[in-house]
Design an enzyme around this catalytic site. Structure first.
Site, PDB file in Angstrom:
ATOM      1  N   HIS A  52      -2.183   7.304   3.048  1.00  0.00           N
ATOM      2  CA  HIS A  52      -0.716   7.354   3.136  1.00  0.00           C
ATOM      3  C   HIS A  52      -0.199   8.530   2.304  1.00  0.00           C
ATOM      4  O   HIS A  52      -0.486   8.630   1.101  1.00  0.00           O
ATOM      5  CB  HIS A  52      -0.094   6.062   2.602  1.00  0.00           C
ATOM      6  CG  HIS A  52      -0.284   4.868   3.487  1.00  0.00           C
ATOM      7  ND1 HIS A  52      -0.843   4.934   4.744  1.00  0.00           N
ATOM      8  CD2 HIS A  52       0.037   3.551   3.281  1.00  0.00           C
ATOM      9  CE1 HIS A  52      -0.865   3.713   5.277  1.00  0.00           C
ATOM     10  NE2 HIS A  52      -0.338   2.859   4.410  1.00  0.00           N
ATOM     11  N   CYS A  79       0.807  -1.223   0.000  1.00  0.00           N
ATOM     12  CA  CYS A  79       0.000   0.000   0.000  1.00  0.00           C
ATOM     13  C   CYS A  79       0.842   1.277   0.000  1.00  0.00           C
ATOM     14  O   CYS A  79       0.446   2.287  -0.563  1.00  0.00           O
ATOM     15  CB  CYS A  79      -0.963   0.004   1.186  1.00  0.00           C
ATOM     16  SG  CYS A  79      -0.145  -0.176   2.785  1.00  0.00           S
TER      17      CYS A  79
END
Length: 362
Positions: free
Chosen positions: A254, A159
């Site tokens: 993120h 990710c």
């Protein structure tokens, strides 16, 4: 697509499994047929099995509440007979995951995995669908090794690299050749499967270490840049990546701070043009989960922001900002991706759509 595929979710009670359920409950191509989890959840209705662990913003979809959870490890052959393929997001040791996913594949059940266990298996494609869809062509070689007709394993990347690699890859392919990359990632707590309720010590805190994350951030891009040679995917030698990864007090999303050096330095205008015009195979095919505009650049100095932009195009688009020249590298910029959507479950769903469109699930 006329055909509707029956799918299973292996690891259905965890955070990524819950994301899969939310994304698939109304999917136009996929029908949730099987939910599977650990032995302690098996035999229970899904609502009973997940209980207070449900952590999505929406309620458990009605069409899965009463599904009886199957045993992810003991019911492999039974599950394989009921579905066209499975999504895998189990929480087990890496060697156990590798063995389990191969069991499903050898039971002639394709596996689309969110796990890291097979990311560096040479004949397992690790695909970010907009960037390296051609790597699915390794599947016949993998089937030959496994001795299967339908079964195979395909994985999505980690990710943390879903924001910066999509911003760099098109520039490299446009001929400017990315040489060196330094990236610092600021990663949400959902990446650890946590919420602020379950991890209160993260409130007002930053932890400058995420186990294994920096190695993944530096190594996995080289497989995306790699090429199929014979029966394996061979990692590229360049670009050279170095990464530092921090856990920050954010629920989802993120952020990355990226510094990049090119062999042939483009202008800022050329970079922005490439980002704006870039379309990958999911956009060309019009896959259901594909964002219409994959790479989105924000001109404002204080953008993108995690809270404001992580859900862009259903959490499947990439947000970029603050592109400017650097004193040591050629350029620096920031980027943002939703870690459990684009980075995890959503990225796996998009990969499954690509595999279906290419005929690998038939």
């Amino acid at each position: 697509m006329e055909k509707k595929y029956n799918v299973g979710i292996i690891g259905a009670t965890g955070m990524v499994g819950q994301r899969f359920i939310c994304l698939l409950s109304k999917h136009p191509w996929f029908n949730i047929k099987v939910l599977a989890a650990s032995p302690r959840s098996a035999g229970k209705k899904y609502t009973e099995a997940v209980g207070s662990k449900w952590c999505m913003d929406t309620d458990i979809p009605e069409n899965v509440k009463d599904i009886i959870v199957m045993n992810a490890t003991d019911d492999v052959e039974k599950i394989a007979k009921e579905v066209d393929f499975v999504f895998c997001a189990v929480d087990m040791k890496k060697d156990e995951i590798k063995a389990l996913e191969e069991r499903y594949a050898k039971a002639e059940c394709p596996v689309v995995s969110n796990n890291s266990a097979h990311r560096h298996t040479p004949d397992v494609p690790m695909v970010l669908p907009e960037l390296n869809p051609e790597h699915t062509a390794i599947i016949p070689s993998q089937r030959k090794r496994l001795g299967t007709k339908r079964g195979f394993i395909a994985v999505k990347p980690n990710c943390s690299l879903q924001g910066y690699v999509p911003a760099l890859f098109p520039l490299d392919k446009a001929g400017y050749k990315v040489k060196d990359v330094l990236v610092c990632t600021y990663q949400a707590i959902s990446g650890a499967g946590k919420t602020f309720e379950t991890w209160p010590e993260m409130i007002d805190n930053v932890i400058p270490f995420i186990g294994g994350e920096e190695e993944k951030s530096e190594k996995e891009p080289l497989k995306i840049w790699g090429k199929i040679e014979g029966d394996v995917i061979v990692d590229a030698d360049t670009p050279a990546f170095t990464a530092q990864c921090l856990r920050v007090p954010v629920s989802n999303g993120h952020m990355g701070a990226v510094f990049v050096r090119f062999e042939n330095k483009p202008s800022k205008e050329e970079i922005l043009k490439i980002w704006k015009e870039f379309k990958g195979k999911p956009q060309i095919l019009g896959l259901p989960s594909a964002p219409k505009q994959f790479l989105n650049y924000f001109e404002q100095d204080n953008m993108p922001q995690t809270k404001l932009n992580r859900d862009l195009e259903g959490g499947m688009a990439i947000s970029i900002g603050r592109l400017r020249e650097d004193t040591q590298y050629d350029y620096k910029f920031v980027c943002l991706s939703h870690n459990t959507l684009r980075g995890a479950a959503g990225g796996a769903v998009l990969l499954a759509e690509l595999l279906c469109a290419e005929g690998y699930m038939d």
